[in-house]
Design a protein around this motif. Sequence first.
Motif, PDB file in Angstrom:
ATOM      1  N   ASN A  18     -12.617   7.309   2.027  1.00 26.44           N
ATOM      2  CA  ASN A  18     -13.445   7.801   2.044  1.00 26.44           C
ATOM      3  C   ASN A  18     -14.528   6.422   3.203  1.00 26.44           C
ATOM      4  N   ASP A  19     -13.706   5.860   3.987  1.00 24.55           N
ATOM      5  CA  ASP A  19     -14.335   4.915   5.178  1.00 24.55           C
ATOM      6  C   ASP A  19     -13.277   4.473   5.797  1.00 24.55           C
ATOM      7  N   LEU A  78      -2.675   8.201  -1.134  1.00 25.72           N
ATOM      8  CA  LEU A  78      -3.453   7.332  -1.445  1.00 25.72           C
ATOM      9  C   LEU A  78      -4.297   8.310  -2.996  1.00 25.72           C
ATOM     10  N   SER A  79      -4.871   6.929  -4.398  1.00 21.48           N
ATOM     11  CA  SER A  79      -5.335   7.352  -5.256  1.00 21.48           C
ATOM     12  C   SER A  79      -6.195   8.775  -5.414  1.00 21.48           C
ATOM     13  N   ASP A  80      -6.723   9.493  -5.706  1.00 16.88           N
ATOM     14  CA  ASP A  80      -7.483  10.001  -6.192  1.00 16.88           C
ATOM     15  C   ASP A  80      -8.681   9.452  -6.388  1.00 16.88           C
ATOM     16  N   ASP A  81      -8.631   8.567  -6.779  1.00  9.99           N
ATOM     17  CA  ASP A  81     -10.131   7.836  -7.056  1.00  9.99           C
ATOM     18  C   ASP A  81     -10.149   6.306  -6.124  1.00  9.99           C
ATOM     19  N   GLY A  82      -8.910   6.383  -4.803  1.00  7.07           N
ATOM     20  CA  GLY A  82      -9.318   5.887  -3.750  1.00  7.07           C
ATOM     21  C   GLY A  82      -8.800   4.184  -4.292  1.00  7.07           C
ATOM     22  N   SER A  83      -8.690   4.141  -5.038  1.00  9.32           N
ATOM     23  CA  SER A  83      -8.090   2.812  -6.087  1.00  9.32           C
ATOM     24  C   SER A  83      -7.193   1.888  -5.665  1.00  9.32           C
ATOM     25  N   LEU A  84      -5.827   3.018  -5.290  1.00  8.65           N
ATOM     26  CA  LEU A  84      -4.290   2.047  -5.171  1.00  8.65           C
ATOM     27  C   LEU A  84      -4.058   3.126  -4.344  1.00  8.65           C
ATOM     28  N   ASP A 126      13.067   0.767   3.975  1.00  6.63           N
ATOM     29  CA  ASP A 126      13.306  -0.423   2.424  1.00  6.63           C
ATOM     30  C   ASP A 126      13.987   0.167   1.234  1.00  6.63           C
ATOM     31  N   PRO A 127      14.230  -0.082   0.650  1.00 10.45           N
ATOM     32  CA  PRO A 127      14.194   0.196  -0.851  1.00 10.45           C
ATOM     33  C   PRO A 127      13.365   0.031  -2.314  1.00 10.45           C
ATOM     34  N   ILE A 128      12.248  -0.482  -0.845  1.00 14.27           N
ATOM     35  CA  ILE A 128      10.247  -0.697  -1.620  1.00 14.27           C
ATOM     36  C   ILE A 128       9.517   0.706  -1.716  1.00 14.27           C
ATOM     37  N   VAL A 129       8.767   0.460  -3.355  1.00  9.67           N
ATOM     38  CA  VAL A 129       7.612   0.641  -3.534  1.00  9.67           C
ATOM     39  C   VAL A 129       6.783  -0.633  -3.226  1.00  9.67           C
ATOM     40  N   ASN A 130       5.572   0.276  -2.383  1.00  9.02           N
ATOM     41  CA  ASN A 130       4.430  -1.192  -2.373  1.00  9.02           C
ATOM     42  C   ASN A 130       3.226  -0.712  -2.817  1.00  9.02           C
ATOM     43  N   VAL A 131       2.493  -1.100  -3.672  1.00  4.37           N
ATOM     44  CA  VAL A 131       0.911  -0.943  -4.131  1.00  4.37           C
ATOM     45  C   VAL A 131       0.293  -1.449  -3.756  1.00  4.37           C
ATOM     46  N   TRP A 132      -1.288  -1.338  -2.941  1.00  2.00           N
ATOM     47  CA  TRP A 132      -2.029  -2.261  -1.910  1.00  2.00           C
ATOM     48  C   TRP A 132      -3.496  -1.559  -2.624  1.00  2.00           C
ATOM     49  N   CYS A 133      -3.650  -2.533  -2.617  1.00  2.00           N
ATOM     50  CA  CYS A 133      -5.441  -2.229  -2.839  1.00  2.00           C
ATOM     51  C   CYS A 133      -6.230  -1.765  -1.444  1.00  2.00           C
ATOM     52  N   PRO A 134      -7.041  -0.797  -1.677  1.00  2.00           N
ATOM     53  CA  PRO A 134      -6.740  -0.511  -0.216  1.00  2.00           C
ATOM     54  C   PRO A 134      -8.116  -1.201   0.830  1.00  2.00           C
ATOM     55  N   ARG A 135      -8.881  -2.123  -0.269  1.00  2.00           N
ATOM     56  CA  ARG A 135     -10.079  -2.727   0.433  1.00  2.00           C
ATOM     57  C   ARG A 135      -9.856  -3.676   0.938  1.00  2.00           C
ATOM     58  N   THR A 136      -8.718  -5.169   0.625  1.00  2.00           N
ATOM     59  CA  THR A 136      -8.832  -5.875   0.744  1.00  2.00           C
ATOM     60  C   THR A 136      -6.844  -6.022   1.150  1.00  2.00           C
ATOM     61  N   MET A 137      -6.245  -4.810   1.014  1.00  2.00           N
ATOM     62  CA  MET A 137      -4.669  -5.104   1.262  1.00  2.00           C
ATOM     63  C   MET A 137      -3.298  -5.849   0.681  1.00  2.00           C
ATOM     64  N   THR A 138      -4.707  -6.232  -0.608  1.00  2.89           N
ATOM     65  CA  THR A 138      -3.897  -6.690  -1.039  1.00  2.89           C
ATOM     66  C   THR A 138      -2.926  -6.747  -1.710  1.00  2.89           C
ATOM     67  N   ARG A 139      -1.046  -6.863  -2.134  1.00  2.76           N
ATOM     68  CA  ARG A 139       0.203  -6.080  -2.584  1.00  2.76           C
ATOM     69  C   ARG A 139       0.062  -6.503  -4.379  1.00  2.76           C
ATOM     70  N   ILE A 175      13.343   5.864   0.899  1.00  2.79           N
ATOM     71  CA  ILE A 175      12.204   6.228   0.427  1.00  2.79           C
ATOM     72  C   ILE A 175      11.626   6.983   0.922  1.00  2.79           C
ATOM     73  N   PHE A 176      12.282   8.393   1.572  1.00  2.00           N
ATOM     74  CA  PHE A 176      11.057   9.464   1.687  1.00  2.00           C
ATOM     75  C   PHE A 176       9.303   9.608   1.478  1.00  2.00           C
ATOM     76  N   SER A 177       9.085   9.648   0.308  1.00  3.13           N
ATOM     77  CA  SER A 177       8.229  10.050  -0.231  1.00  3.13           C
ATOM     78  C   SER A 177       7.578   9.488  -1.679  1.00  3.13           C
ATOM     79  N   VAL A 178       6.416   9.405  -1.829  1.00  2.00           N
ATOM     80  CA  VAL A 178       5.858   8.630  -3.282  1.00  2.00           C
ATOM     81  C   VAL A 178       4.828   9.707  -3.254  1.00  2.00           C
ATOM     82  N   SER A 179       4.374   9.543  -5.054  1.00  2.60           N
ATOM     83  CA  SER A 179       3.073   9.633  -5.278  1.00  2.60           C
ATOM     84  C   SER A 179       2.867   9.334  -6.535  1.00  2.60           C
ATOM     85  N   TYR A 180       1.673   9.348  -7.223  1.00  2.00           N
ATOM     86  CA  TYR A 180       1.285   9.467  -8.200  1.00  2.00           C
ATOM     87  C   TYR A 180       0.564   9.811  -9.130  1.00  2.00           C
TER      88      TYR A 180
END
Length: 881
Positions: A37-38, A75-81, A88-101, A115-120
């Motif tokens: 959103n911003d 980015l998830s549809d609601d913008g929360s994730l 590297d063989p890792i997928v990370n999920v972050w808080c978009p506001r604080t960039m907390t892992r 890992i070329f692609s990721v979706s939710y």
Amino acid sequence: MATSAPTPILEIPPHTTPRLHHSLKHDNSVLALVVGNDSIYAGTQNGEIVVWQLGTFQKVHHIQAHKRSVMCLFLSDDGSLLFSSASDPIVNVWCPRTMTRLYEIYSTSDSFGDIFSVSYSHQYETVYYGAQNTSIQWVSLKDQSRRVSHDSPNHPDRRNHRFFDSRAVGGTSTPRPTDERYELIPRSHTVLETDKRANMVFAHFGYVYCMLVTKGSTAYTEADEEVLISGGGDGTIKVWKLGGREIGPDGYENGIEEIMVLGDEDAISVMSLATDGSFLYSGKLGGKIELWDLDTKQRLRAIKAHKGDVMALQMGWGYLWSASRAGTACKHNTVHYGEYQRNSAENVSQKYQCLTEWKAHDGKILSSAVTTYNGNHMYITGASDNNVSIWMLKQGPAAEQPSQEEEEDMMLTSLREFVSFKTISSRTEYAEDCRRGASFLRGLFKKLGADVDMLSNEDTLHHPVVLAKFSGKLEPAEKRKRILFYGHYDVVPADAKKSKWNNDPFQLTGTNGYLYGRGVSDNKGPIMAALYAVTDLVQAKSLDSDVVFLIEGQEESGSCGFKETVRKYKDRIGHIDYILLANSYWLNDDTPCLTYGLRGVMHATVCVESRGPDLHSGVDGSYMVNEPLSDLMMLLTKLKGPRNRVMLPGFYDGILPLTEEEEARYDDILSVLMEQASDNVSAETLKANLMARWREPNLTHHKVKVSGPDGSLISSHANAKISVRLVPGQEVGEVTKSLTSFLEKEFSNLESDNKLSIQIDNQAEPWLGDPSNYIFRTLEEALVQAWAPLHSDETSNGTSSTKKVNMNGITINGSKVRKPLYIREGGSIPAIRFLEKEFDAPAAHLPCGQSSDSAHLDNERLRVVNLLKSREIFTYVFKKL
């Protein structure tokens, strides 16, 4: 805010190439982009995620997210994730506001690869990721059984790899690579280990390059059911049904089931995907875009769009946007039946036509995104040239009453045009440019509702002063306060060919949250901020006072003719209650300030000349010849004594003593500067340095010029440029008389037959405002409110700050916040003290820019957030005064 549109490769009228609105520069290739959103989120080749704010383009986060290149962001549809995958063989999920892992996800497969692609799927709260080993794997964020400890032996960092950790003869193995950057990756809150059964082996017969989750796109599922679409290196697209125990292998929940295969296994890899209802677009190697109907499984069209591979596709505002490895971007028309449906009479055969194509980057475009922010359509591209480019799209006719956000863009558009005028007052060849700049201001003021006059002294030597009046709504008019805003439209010279400008200095360029261009900080940006602040109040019907703009065109060359013009038209200007200007900068890049004092200045040219021509020093030189340059040097040495003390009689007599209040202000300044001092400068030394520059006078020798060519000559003419900086308590007229009489006396002592002349080039009186008066108190309130987070007495983690609080705190919204720094400056503004005296009104000075703005230097700039905050501050002040 931007540079002009790049040279188009193709344009079909009325469609035009988007304008480059802003550039965000990084030090690594940008492989992935998403926009919220911003905020703009970029994944880099170095494993970082960089976050910039939309609007101000300030960098707000810079996170080491992975050990290797970030391949995909989602980015998830609601913008929360925010999801990231990498080499590297890792997928990370972050808080978009604080960039907390929040989550760290890994597979237990050794041969997994990049890992070329990721979706939710929000519907199933499940993460899907596609890999180099041709598989698609998944894990539910809510599956408690998949949660493991941070030190799990199955983690890729700890488990033994059958190939890379194999031992050579003798039992030795190659140590795993390490990097100090790895220690910067934040620790995750939760670790999820993907179940071995949650694995669709050979989902494609090639790398799984791209994926997306969509709902209601095909008749083969329910309208409210989400499906996963993947594109592979084998050239095929597959649609997968999600969820349900009957789907997953071995009955594993949240599995996937192939329900559709599109395309041939021709090894022309599918690199990007985009959907529009039941239509699916795929970008492929070789520059081709294919259009598929997910209801009928038919390929409707194949479009040759680029010379390079199509790496990024976006649907936005009824158009298809594509970008390629060749660095080009395209806009295509489409058959669209939603909000952006075109005229049905259009020829269907002309659909999917390339409407515009342009060279967007000097590298491979690897990612893109689209967004609408504050009513503005933006197309965003990221590339291997380390740049993220924001392209502003031209829209249809504006509404009759534009919103404040749209007005904000009008301010930036106006500033861009304002900067384009080469209003260099010190050079006669730019006289017409100065007049055109003044005419532009006149037209803009008039367009925005002001009564405008061009004030001139009816000579060609001085550029016109622009007078613009905005009337307040308070009745009767006699009750209105009248606020004078002073500024200048002229600038100092800037030559891109002979200097180190990164861009054309007269073409506004946005980069990394800053606007670059000559005059953007001094003084065209602040003028635009003040003007559009008044416009905001007029449109909101909140302007009670009259606001008078007085914008001159020769401040950078001594304000020549300004006093005479103001006095001539004083009745037309009218009475003034307050004077406001914004023509300086903060002490550093972080701490907003208010300026309450300036030194004055007197510039002079001291000339000594003989009655004869230039002479040869060998043929004619002797002790009997009084050489003009020698006489001049003798005079100059008399002006200053030991420790740089100025030797004019009574020069220091009138200087005002240091008060307790003023000394306390220096202590406040030191409390900030000492925390940021990089060297071992003591507080006492720093304080003495500030006082010497701000409240002590000085005399400077600038340059010496002689007649004749270089060589063994006795010049018949020699002159020197000098200046005297004055402080409150010194009168410029008295110092001028003292300098003249002192030099004449010393010259007579030389008993020279040469002639002395002294020319006063320009003068400006020193100025000292009263920080306790109403206009300064109002500015202080406005500044604290606008920059409140910077003035809080608490740090970001809620603990008390150890910084010294300024003299007095004030309360905003129930919270105690610090007062701004009150500073003085060593420079001079000729008009400020003159205007105070002429209109018998107090003046106040708001620095808008940062210390690193490089005003008068190469690559002058102004931070976008400073421009917007200045507008906010002016709005508050004009409304309250």
